[in-house]
Design an enzyme around this catalytic site. Structure first.
Site, mmCIF file in Angstrom:
data_model
loop_
_atom_site.group_PDB
_atom_site.id
_atom_site.type_symbol
_atom_site.label_atom_id
_atom_site.label_comp_id
_atom_site.label_asym_id
_atom_site.label_seq_id
_atom_site.Cartn_x
_atom_site.Cartn_y
_atom_site.Cartn_z
ATOM 1 N N ARG A 154 0.923 -1.173 -0.122
ATOM 2 C CA ARG A 154 0.028 0.035 0.000
ATOM 3 C C ARG A 154 0.703 1.222 0.033
ATOM 4 N NH1 ARG A 154 -1.662 2.087 4.327
ATOM 5 N NH2 ARG A 154 -2.128 -0.131 5.590
ATOM 6 N N TYR A 167 -16.893 15.917 -16.570
ATOM 7 C CA TYR A 167 -17.072 14.691 -16.560
ATOM 8 C C TYR A 167 -18.279 14.230 -15.612
ATOM 9 C CZ TYR A 167 -16.763 9.717 -15.617
ATOM 10 O OH TYR A 167 -17.320 8.253 -15.255
ATOM 11 N N ASP A 192 -7.666 17.490 -16.210
ATOM 12 C CA ASP A 192 -7.966 15.889 -16.435
ATOM 13 C C ASP A 192 -7.376 16.047 -18.097
ATOM 14 O OD1 ASP A 192 -9.285 13.649 -17.201
ATOM 15 O OD2 ASP A 192 -11.173 14.003 -15.984
ATOM 16 N N LYS A 242 -8.282 4.414 -19.424
ATOM 17 C CA LYS A 242 -8.716 4.731 -20.826
ATOM 18 C C LYS A 242 -7.455 4.669 -21.781
ATOM 19 C CE LYS A 242 -12.466 6.030 -18.628
ATOM 20 N NZ LYS A 242 -13.652 5.192 -18.724
HETATM 21 N N1 PLP Z 1 -11.974 11.580 -16.277
HETATM 22 C C1 PLP Z 1 -12.946 11.469 -17.360
HETATM 23 C C2 PLP Z 1 -12.602 12.477 -18.584
HETATM 24 C C3 PLP Z 1 -13.576 10.017 -17.639
HETATM 25 O O1 PLP Z 1 -14.106 10.023 -18.969
HETATM 26 C C4 PLP Z 1 -13.713 9.239 -16.853
HETATM 27 C C5 PLP Z 1 -14.205 8.008 -17.034
HETATM 28 O O2 PLP Z 1 -14.851 7.828 -17.858
HETATM 29 C C6 PLP Z 1 -13.089 9.592 -15.492
HETATM 30 C C7 PLP Z 1 -12.370 10.737 -15.412
HETATM 31 C C8 PLP Z 1 -12.942 8.342 -14.467
HETATM 32 O O3 PLP Z 1 -12.306 7.591 -14.452
HETATM 33 P P1 PLP Z 1 -12.578 6.041 -13.927
HETATM 34 O O4 PLP Z 1 -13.619 5.455 -14.589
HETATM 35 O O5 PLP Z 1 -11.153 5.393 -14.311
HETATM 36 O O6 PLP Z 1 -12.616 6.226 -12.504
#
Ligand code: PLP
Length: 374
Positions: A47, A99, A171, A196
């Protein structure tokens, strides 16, 4: 030794000096403590740190031109850690089409911790400037945004925020560092859902936070990572690290495919509008050209008609899988509003596409037949 003891001792790692080319998977949750109380290479407990996590974090920090990176078990865990690093009562500025789960996190969870937030159209610099309060600690940027692909001028927002002593987090999940490096454009924090493009194969969840400086915020995030414990498993880290090796090639091909499909769909009589930052018709095309090295594998299509018609089209397509998520080798499509629910501001007729590595001529032919068939 009795068999129970042999079963344990005979499976210990005796192969320490093999120098493998591909990093081995270190599943061990704990590491030997030396007689003098130290740990070899500092590894104590998984961890806290783990060799596979360290390789991943160092790689992402390097790719983003950052100083340090902290890996998490999902993108949302990485985002939560950034918000947890703020003080109760701090205010954050969020994009109006952030998001959707970030909005829900702020509304449903962090409000109880007295986090204040304002949603703003980040393409309108005057509106952003008006959204600052004395307690604004952070401006959150998502560019291209999800799902409307709005482009935010990172440098301009960073200048505004820094003049008001606020930090800027970007992001960078959609473009990946292959196409955009926000720390070089003035941002302080970069966040990724490594689920992703980094992972790239739709088979691992992960998140990461990268910082420009090894500073007091870095220390706070490191403590949140270890003490909150939302860390990725060694295998998750190994999979994402493996994905990184083909990230530049995948993203370049996905961008080229997306551009060609966007150009095709933009001309189609049954399509109302295509939102893709590589098209000259995109309202922030000039900013995208300046701050991105390519326009990415994501696009949004507004079909002529209502939600029902949009959903019909997704089921006529044969090469696009109807599924949430993005950034994998396979092309996905989704009617965003039905996923986001009641409060969604996404247009009814919007379909979000994540373009994969299939041959683009096949993808175009698939759309041609789907639009004929409806
Ligand atoms: N940020 C963006 C732009 C996303 O498209 C997503 C998920 O689709 C996230 C954050 C969240 O990521 P996670 O699904 O890995 O928690």
């Amino acid at each position: 030794m009795k068999i129970e003891t042999t079963a344990i001792k005979s499976t210990e790692n005796h192969l320490k000096n093999l120098r493998p080319v591909s990093a081995p998977l270190y599943l061990s949750t704990t590491f030997h403590r030396n007689e003098d109380g130290t740990y070899n290479e500092g590894f104590l407990y998984t961890r806290h740190n783990n060799p596979n996590r360290q390789i991943l974090e160092q790689s992402i920090a390097t790719l983003e031109n950052g100083k340090v990176a902290y890996a998490f078990s999902s993108g949302m865990a990485a985002i939560s850690a950034i918000f947890q690093s703020l003080k109760a009562g701090d205010h954050v500025i969020l994009p109006d089409d952030v998001y959707f789960n970030i909005y829900l996190l702020c509304k449903e969870v962090l409000r109880r911790w007295d986090l204040q937030y304002t949603l703003v159209d980040m393409t309108d610099l005057e509106a952003v400037e008006l959204a600052f309060f004395d307690n604004t600690a952070l401006v959150w940027i998502e560019t291209p945004s999800n799902p409307q692909l709005k482009i935010t001028d990172i440098q301009a927002i960073a200048d505004l925020a820094h003049a008001k002593n606020a930090l800027v987090a970007v992001d960078n999940t959609w473009p990946s560092p292959v196409l955009q490096q926000p720390l070089d454009l003035g941002a302080d924090i970069v966040m990724h859902s490594t689920t992703k493009y980094f992972g790239g194969h739709s088979d691992v969840l992960g998140g990461c936070v990268v910082l420009k400086e090894q500073n007091e915020l870095a220390e706070r995030l490191s403590r949140i990572q270890v003490l909150s414990g939302a860390v990725p498993s060694p295998f998750d880290c190994w999979l994402v690290t493996r994905g990184i090796q083909t990230l530049p090639l995948r993203v370049k091909t996905q961008s080229q495919n997306a551009m060609q499909l966007a150009q095709f769909l933009e001309q189609h009589l049954q399509i109302e509008r295509v939102l893709y930052p590589g098209l000259e018709s995109h309202p922030q095309y000039e900013i995208a050209k300046q701050q991105m090295k390519g326009f990415g594998g994501m696009l949004a299509v507004l079909v002529k008609g209502d939600a029902k018609r949009a959903i019909e089209i997704t089921h006529q397509l044969k090469l696009f899988t109807v599924a949430t998520s993005l950034g994998g080798v396979e092309s996905l499509i989704e009617h965003r509003k039905s996923v986001e629910g009641e409060e969604s501001l996404t247009p009814d007729n919007l379909l979000r596409l994540s373009i994969g590595l299939e041959n683009v001529e096949d993808l175009i032919a698939d759309w041609e037949q789907a639009l004929k068939g409806c």
